[in-house]
Design an enzyme around this catalytic site. Structure first.
Site, short mmCIF file in Angstrom:
data_model
loop_
_atom_site.label_atom_id
_atom_site.label_comp_id
_atom_site.label_asym_id
_atom_site.label_seq_id
_atom_site.Cartn_x
_atom_site.Cartn_y
_atom_site.Cartn_z
N CYS A 1 0.84 -1.20 0.00
CA CYS A 1 0.00 0.00 0.00
C CYS A 1 0.88 1.25 0.00
O CYS A 1 1.65 1.46 -0.93
CB CYS A 1 -0.98 -0.04 1.17
SG CYS A 1 -2.36 1.14 0.98
N HIS B 1 -3.90 -4.26 -0.49
CA HIS B 1 -3.53 -4.98 0.72
C HIS B 1 -3.60 -6.48 0.43
O HIS B 1 -4.69 -7.05 0.38
CB HIS B 1 -4.49 -4.64 1.86
CG HIS B 1 -4.36 -3.24 2.35
ND1 HIS B 1 -3.52 -2.87 3.36
CD2 HIS B 1 -4.97 -2.10 1.94
CE1 HIS B 1 -3.61 -1.57 3.58
NE2 HIS B 1 -4.49 -1.09 2.72
N GLU C 1 -2.92 -8.99 2.25
CA GLU C 1 -3.45 -9.76 3.38
C GLU C 1 -4.97 -9.66 3.47
O GLU C 1 -5.60 -10.42 4.22
CB GLU C 1 -2.80 -9.29 4.68
CG GLU C 1 -3.27 -7.95 5.22
CD GLU C 1 -2.67 -6.74 4.54
OE1 GLU C 1 -2.91 -5.62 5.03
OE2 GLU C 1 -1.96 -6.90 3.53
#
Length: 214
Positions: free
Chosen positions: A79, A187, A189
């Site tokens: 990010c 992102h 994750e």
């Protein structure tokens, strides 16, 4: 072992949880001597570009990260952390980044090619187009959707650093890389199997490189 750089502006919890699910060894530290023991680094980031660079400098981490990259060791920016890898940003006034990759962060125009308004920030799920599917970070990952939250977008004249892009009224560099420097604007994750696959691949890259230097 992956070191997650803690400089005060990263969503560390979600990255840690993803690495734990993948059983990838990691640790979190702000101390450069500790981070130097890692085989690969993750540079997370949420917030403003200028604030992040100021904190990295104040923490004495700027030169350490520069030397890490110069030594050809794996580094993944996430990010805002991805944007920091580039030359700079116009956010809150011009601010220099690390300059590992060519390009500059500027605010989204907020319009598509027909002049229709788009909401800024670019927030939510968006599709990815792979341009270098054979890159180790994209290995065995299928094109899909990723979760974005950002108001500034990287503009680069060098297509070779674009591993994958998205579209939000303009081209959005979504996955970038050159050598051992890599980054995702989204992102990973929080991006289901697409993002988790890339984190898993980064772990494999780190293991491979560490084995080669043993």
């Amino acid at each position: 072992m992956i070191g997650i750089i803690d400089y005060g502006m990263g969503n560390l919890y979600s990255v840690k949880k993803a690495l734990e699910r993948l059983t990838i060894p990691y640790f979190v530290s702000e101390d450069t001597e500790e981070l130097a023991e890692a085989d690969g680094l993750i540079l997370p980031g949420v917030g403003a570009f200028r604030d992040a660079m100021n904190l990295i400098r104040e923490n004495g981490q700027f030169e350490f990260i520069e030397h890490w990259a110069a030594d050809g060791k794996p580094l993944l920016g996430i990010c805002l952390g991805m944007q920091l890898l580039f030359e700079g940003s116009e956010e809150h006034g011009d601010t220099e980044g690390f300059g590992f990759l060519p390009g500059y962060a500027r605010r989204f125009s907020g319009k598509d090619s027909q002049g229709r308004k788009l909401k800024v920030p670019h927030m939510g799920w968006n599709s990815l187009t792979f341009h270098q599917p054979d890159h180790p970070l994209l290995k065995n990952v299928e094109e899909g959707h990723a979760y974005f939250v950002h108001s500034y977008v990287i503009e680069t004249a060098d297509p070779d650093v674009l591993l994958a892009t998205s579209d939000y009224g303009e081209v959005v560099p979504a996955v970038v890389g050159r050598g051992e420097i890599m980054g995702t604007q989204f992102h990973p994750e929080k991006s289901s199997t697409v993002g988790i696959g890339m984190l898993e691949n980064f772990g494999a890259i780190v293991r491979e490189r560490s084995g080669a230097h043993e």
